[in-house]
Design an enzyme around this catalytic site. Structure first.
Site: not given
Ligand code: CP
Length: 306
Positions: A56-57, A84, A106, A134
């Site tokens: 999603r993100t 590496k 992320r 998040h």
């Molecule tokens: N909600 C969320 O962060 O989903 P993903 O891990 O698929 O990005």
């Protein structure tokens, strides 16, 4: 909003969050109308730098940046020079040298986006850092709530699930308290960290107490990859004693909605019937994700903090 980076929801003011939601609602309306060509980031570049898996993100950031007219490059740690031994700081410096404008990161370590932001000229957006925050997930959750209820102030939001490992729970708590919502939390004692009451959460001792009169019931994923074992006997027992089902939802307010950040463990945090039912806004959250990320990139790009 005049910030270089968006690293969490502890720092932004209520006004800054409202500004993101106002623009996010406008973006969502235009997306629903079929618009996919916006010029706000024309001539800019966005790199997504993901050291953890995501559907999603990552996809919504990529689409958001492309709809805004930016050039987009996706980097996965598994296929980059991180393998590496290149450090995060050196990776950031490399992307800066290419005159890149935004990095969406992320990372499994809490604080990694902050370290990167202090090192690079590019705007940095936290797309999830370990068990810390998040923020864009919480902002998309707020967008869905605001659109559905017309407000966030005064809403009762129940968050149930793996709160200990959840960056989503923390960002929701920080933002919802600023916006004037009541936040209730329920989890097995082994999945409830200390200190959330001091940050404004009402810690509940049963599912029924958390969901009682709630306008929003949010299930959180049991993060199997972060469990060290022993937090609960089995997924079946978790579902039976801690999951949200149709009987528990009877305690919620009339018109209550069901939310989940995804990915869902079907039949564990929420029953299949709730996930796919009339009260579910889980798919709406996905569209909110593209819209709110368009708003965040636009507002960061408009600012002078670089
Ligand atoms: N909600 C969320 O962060 O989903 P993903 O891990 O698929 O990005």
């Amino acid at each position: 909003m005049n910030r270089k980076d968006l690293l969490g929801l502890l720092q932004p003011s209520e006004e800054e969050i409202e500004e993101i939601l106002t623009l996010g609602l406008e973006m969502k309306r235009r997306l629903r109308a079929g618009e996919k060509s916006f010029g706000e980031l024309k001539g800019k570049s966005v790199v997504t730098l993901f050291y953890e898996n995501s559907t999603r993100t990552r996809c919504s950031f990529e689409l958001a940046a492309k709809y805004l007219g930016a050039h987009v490059v996706n980097i996965s740690a598994s296929s980059s020079s991180v393998q590496k031994g290149e450090s995060l700081v050196d990776t950031g410096k490399t992307l800066d040298a290419m005159k890149n404008d935004f990095i969406v990161i992320r990372h499994p370590m809490g604080g990694a986006p902050k370290l990167l932001a202090e090192t690079v000229k590019a705007h940095v957006v936290n797309a999830g850092d370990g068990m810390n925050e998040h923020p864009t997930q919480a902002l998309l959750d707020f967008l869905t709530m605001k659109e559905h209820f017309g407000k966030i102030k005064g809403l009762k939001v129940a968050i149930l699930g793996d709160i200990r490992h959840s960056r989503v729970a923390k960002s929701n708590l920080y933002g919802l308290k600023k916006l004037g919502a009541e936040v209730r939390m329920f989890a097995p004692a082994t999945l409830m960290p200390a200190g959330l009451a001091a940050m404004g959460a009402r810690i509940c001792s049963s599912r029924e107490e958390a969901v009682g009169g709630a306008d929003v019931v949010m299930g959180l994923r049991i993060q199997l990859e972060r469990q060290k074992g022993g937090n609960f006997p089995s997924l079946g027992e978790y579902a039976r004693f801690y999951g949200v089902n149709e009987d528990v939802m009877k305690f919620a307010a009339e018109g209550a909605i069901v939310m989940h950040p995804g990915p869902v463990n079907r039949g564990v945090e929420l029953t299949e019937g709730l996930i796919d039912g009339q009260q579910s806004y889980i798919e709406d959250q996905v569209l909110s994700g593209v819209a709110v990320r368009m708003a965040i990139l636009t507002l960061l790009g408009r600012g002078t903090q670089r």
